[in-house]
Design a protein around this motif. Sequence first.
Motif, PDB file in Angstrom:
ATOM      1  N   SER A   1      39.376  36.629  57.936  1.00  0.00           N
ATOM      2  CA  SER A   1      40.319  37.272  57.021  1.00  0.00           C
ATOM      3  C   SER A   1      40.286  36.610  55.647  1.00  0.00           C
ATOM      4  N   VAL A   2      40.143  35.290  55.597  1.00  0.00           N
ATOM      5  CA  VAL A   2      40.111  34.592  54.312  1.00  0.00           C
ATOM      6  C   VAL A   2      38.858  34.956  53.527  1.00  0.00           C
ATOM      7  N   LEU A   3      37.721  34.930  54.183  1.00  0.00           N
ATOM      8  CA  LEU A   3      36.464  35.179  53.486  1.00  0.00           C
ATOM      9  C   LEU A   3      36.297  36.646  53.117  1.00  0.00           C
ATOM     10  N   ASP A   4      37.044  37.531  53.783  1.00  0.00           N
ATOM     11  CA  ASP A   4      37.034  38.941  53.405  1.00  0.00           C
ATOM     12  C   ASP A   4      38.066  39.250  52.319  1.00  0.00           C
ATOM     13  N   SER A   5      38.915  38.297  51.988  1.00  0.00           N
ATOM     14  CA  SER A   5      39.943  38.531  50.980  1.00  0.00           C
ATOM     15  C   SER A   5      39.363  38.359  49.580  1.00  0.00           C
ATOM     16  N   ASP A   6      40.171  38.669  48.602  1.00  0.00           N
ATOM     17  CA  ASP A   6      39.714  38.631  47.208  1.00  0.00           C
ATOM     18  C   ASP A   6      39.790  37.204  46.689  1.00  0.00           C
ATOM     19  N   LEU A   7      38.647  36.556  46.593  1.00  0.00           N
ATOM     20  CA  LEU A   7      38.544  35.203  46.051  1.00  0.00           C
ATOM     21  C   LEU A   7      37.669  35.212  44.804  1.00  0.00           C
ATOM     22  N   GLY A   8      37.621  36.355  44.128  1.00  0.00           N
ATOM     23  CA  GLY A   8      36.680  36.572  43.039  1.00  0.00           C
ATOM     24  C   GLY A   8      36.999  35.799  41.774  1.00  0.00           C
ATOM     25  N   PRO A   9      36.107  35.862  40.806  1.00  0.00           N
ATOM     26  CA  PRO A   9      36.221  35.071  39.578  1.00  0.00           C
ATOM     27  C   PRO A   9      37.429  35.414  38.712  1.00  0.00           C
ATOM     28  N   GLU A  10      38.020  36.604  38.918  1.00  0.00           N
ATOM     29  CA  GLU A  10      39.191  36.955  38.117  1.00  0.00           C
ATOM     30  C   GLU A  10      40.384  36.044  38.432  1.00  0.00           C
ATOM     31  N   LEU A  11      40.339  35.368  39.592  1.00  0.00           N
ATOM     32  CA  LEU A  11      41.395  34.427  39.952  1.00  0.00           C
ATOM     33  C   LEU A  11      41.129  33.027  39.421  1.00  0.00           C
TER      34      LEU A  11
END
Length: 539
Positions: A266-276
């Motif tokens: 669930s964590v790795l499928d969540s949004d961890l993208g550069p916009e954060l």
Amino acid sequence: MREYLSLGTIGHNHLLAAGQRAFGLANGSGSSGPSGPLLTLGARLFAMAWAEFPLNAPLAAEIARLSKLFPASALTHQGVALARRLAAEGGGPESEEPNLLFEQGDFEGLTRFFERNAGRKPLLPLVRQAWQYQGLLSRWEWLEEFLRRSVAPRDPEVANLLLAEAQLAAGRYDRAATGLEKMARRYGPGAWGLRLAVARAEAGDADGAMGLLGELLADFPEHSTALLYLDSLAFPSALGGRLEGGCAVSIYSYDKARELERTLESVLDSDLGPELGEVTVRVLVNGSRDDSLAVAEEARERFGGTMDIVALPVNVGAPAARNWLLDAALRDGARWIAYLDDDVLVPRDWLSGLAAGVRDFPEAGVWGCRVADVRSPSLTQHGDGFLLWPEDAARAGRRLTLQEPCAECLVPPLLGYRRYAGSVTGCCHLFEAESLAASNGFDLAYSPSQFDDLDLDLRRLAQGKPVAYLGDVVITHLRESTHFLELSPSAAAQSRAHQSFLEERHAPQLEHMLRIQSGFVKADLEARRARLRAAGLLA
């Protein structure tokens, strides 16, 4: 009383305690004091508590008694008549078998018991137990069918009353709104209006919901939950924002390979993208004896970002593991650290939600979320927690105690507000790394686990840094609620020892922490009230 009500105006037991407090203050005010308004307030709070659980026969009897002494402002004459009837008919003995079946975890056997005994007389004690246990399990479809098939032919008034509540909890909002409209009109909008507002809002009628909430607040300005819910509808939080300086998502795990697998997925499928901002993931395998390390390594192969894995030869306990992860985040130069347990499921936008919390609540020392139960979707394991006053702790036989009114609420949309509070759970929380280190991190005295996160919340609160509860960020805890699980004797003994140590440490500062908590809560509610007035939504 205002401070107590500012913690929340939901939860059957919380409202009962609030009503008892009002009556106690009235009794102690003397003949020349303002006892009348306090007595009226106590009766209102009892009526609100009863509306959350109408089959509480002793409470219904007390409401009927009080109605003879002064007006029941939250109830109509029909509402008082219903309370009087349920007091007379609902007080029969209850069977011990459902209690035993629930304690044993035989939930299918529990269902069979209720179906087998549906024709039992008197009816209401059986309905009360079915509502309590099946509601706690979120078995709303079963309850709807039970009410229609077994209760409606014998007591249509009770069946309709509970049916609207079951439909609300089940998410059938259009039907719930229709039923709750009738309940509010017939028995009293002051007692049923809040849940009607939720049904309207979730069914798409936000304007109608906000209008009703404004009416509730005009009648009862101290209705803090109505204020928070109205504010969340009128000014929904804009998720997003950056965690400038980088964030280390940090997970520690011990002997939970299967849960860790689901957590990492669930964590790795969540949004961890550069916009954060720059986001890294680190997993500490804390001396696990199962295949947790292999699970973490497989997840890293699938992950496109930066993921670090550390395997320790022994289990150093939760506080030490959290501190090790904090040191690693600081060495990497990360400004933020987000801790996750190894048995949670996060939504796709969880980190964006926490980042928005930093923006909206800059004075907080920790940002946390609402924790849902894996077995029972309606159940909230943890949310916004608050320190109570010394007399409340003394009544509970403790030197320090906390209250989470939200944990009694089986209507999750009502809990999506954001606010300052005294504590949030440690399943998922965000810290500024250097600030956390300056508070000396997590105390090893709570090893191997339990109460280290609460201890830190209280230490930070004493330093003037409350928590920020972000109710629109919801994670699911794969460990079932203590309603369904019983601690082992050793774990229970450890919990008691840690709780005793926590009370011994923090009780001397309780008044100081209460002043800080109350200051933030009061200022936050006043700011919301002011912007609602400016928007024309509140008189």
